[in-house]
Write a protein that holds these residues in place. Sequence first.
Motif, PDB file in Angstrom:
ATOM      1  N   PHE A 162       0.848  -1.187   0.000  1.00 31.66           N
ATOM      2  CA  PHE A 162       0.000   0.000   0.000  1.00 31.66           C
ATOM      3  C   PHE A 162       0.886   1.241   0.000  1.00 31.66           C
ATOM      4  N   GLN A 163       0.512   2.218  -0.812  1.00 33.12           N
ATOM      5  CA  GLN A 163       1.266   3.470  -0.901  1.00 33.12           C
ATOM      6  C   GLN A 163       0.993   4.375   0.296  1.00 33.12           C
ATOM      7  N   ALA A 164      -0.214   4.252   0.852  1.00 33.36           N
ATOM      8  CA  ALA A 164      -0.617   5.103   1.972  1.00 33.36           C
ATOM      9  C   ALA A 164      -1.839   4.484   2.631  1.00 33.36           C
ATOM     10  N   LEU A 167     -12.465   6.881  -3.443  1.00 41.43           N
ATOM     11  CA  LEU A 167     -11.373   5.967  -3.816  1.00 41.43           C
ATOM     12  C   LEU A 167     -11.957   4.593  -4.174  1.00 41.43           C
ATOM     13  N   PRO A 168     -12.584   4.474  -5.334  1.00 44.61           N
ATOM     14  CA  PRO A 168     -13.327   3.246  -5.647  1.00 44.61           C
ATOM     15  C   PRO A 168     -12.507   1.963  -5.657  1.00 44.61           C
ATOM     16  N   LYS A 169     -11.222   2.017  -5.981  1.00 48.25           N
ATOM     17  CA  LYS A 169     -10.404   0.800  -6.056  1.00 48.25           C
ATOM     18  C   LYS A 169      -9.500   0.608  -4.838  1.00 48.25           C
ATOM     19  N   ALA A 170      -9.640   1.457  -3.828  1.00 54.80           N
ATOM     20  CA  ALA A 170      -8.840   1.303  -2.612  1.00 54.80           C
ATOM     21  C   ALA A 170      -9.240   0.015  -1.906  1.00 54.80           C
ATOM     22  N   GLY A 176      -3.987   0.808  -4.599  1.00 54.75           N
ATOM     23  CA  GLY A 176      -2.751   0.949  -3.833  1.00 54.75           C
ATOM     24  C   GLY A 176      -2.907   1.748  -2.554  1.00 54.75           C
ATOM     25  N   ILE A 177      -4.130   2.194  -2.284  1.00 54.82           N
ATOM     26  CA  ILE A 177      -4.421   2.926  -1.046  1.00 54.82           C
ATOM     27  C   ILE A 177      -5.215   2.001  -0.131  1.00 54.82           C
ATOM     28  N   ILE A 231       3.826   1.115   7.108  1.00 55.38           N
ATOM     29  CA  ILE A 231       3.330   2.197   6.249  1.00 55.38           C
ATOM     30  C   ILE A 231       3.535   3.518   6.975  1.00 55.38           C
ATOM     31  N   LYS A 232       4.237   4.437   6.337  1.00 53.78           N
ATOM     32  CA  LYS A 232       4.579   5.710   6.972  1.00 53.78           C
ATOM     33  C   LYS A 232       3.613   6.846   6.630  1.00 53.78           C
ATOM     34  N   LEU A 233       2.998   6.781   5.461  1.00 47.95           N
ATOM     35  CA  LEU A 233       2.128   7.868   5.030  1.00 47.95           C
ATOM     36  C   LEU A 233       0.689   7.585   5.452  1.00 47.95           C
ATOM     37  N   ILE A 234       0.201   8.409   6.368  1.00 51.69           N
ATOM     38  CA  ILE A 234      -1.158   8.258   6.886  1.00 51.69           C
ATOM     39  C   ILE A 234      -1.914   9.555   6.648  1.00 51.69           C
TER      40      ILE A 234
END
Length: 168
Positions: free
Chosen positions: A33-35, A117-120, A96-97, A56-59
């Motif tokens: 996951f990117q975020a 975010l439909p594909k999160a 990726g989210i 995961i660092k980006l929140i």
Amino acid sequence: MSNPQNKAFPVSWDQFHRDARALAWRLASSGPFQAVVCITRGGLVPTAIVARELGIKLIETVCVASYHDYTSQGELRVLKEIAEKVVALGGPDGAGILVIDDLVDTGKTARVVRDMLPKAHFATVYAKPLGRPLVDTFITEVSQDTWIYFPWDLGLAFQEPISDVSRG
């Protein structure tokens, strides 16, 4: 049909931590996951645990208000949108989210965030039947008429035995 408060599901800090770590275990093979987008306020604690466990660092947060009196859902209001920079990491559809909340109840909040975010990948610790189809990963399902008492909402107090409550 019983009153939602009659079917109480109190969750201790220890139990919630175990359940949030179990969620991280299930999510470990679903990334990378990117975020993480945390649905506040209920998603704050599980997001902290899952982000730690998965590195995961980006929140980011999305602030959606639906429970205005702690007992019933009211009109949904988006108080804070997801930052465009974070949305862009997942592309226009959010792939990726990771989105995290403590609970999916009726699915109203989940639908609002799903539209953003439909594909999160949407994950919750607990799920009720009406909202469950909107969640990709969860740990425990409870009945729709069960009220979950989260540890941040509780103090130490006597709990009536189930048999006393059902006679009520």
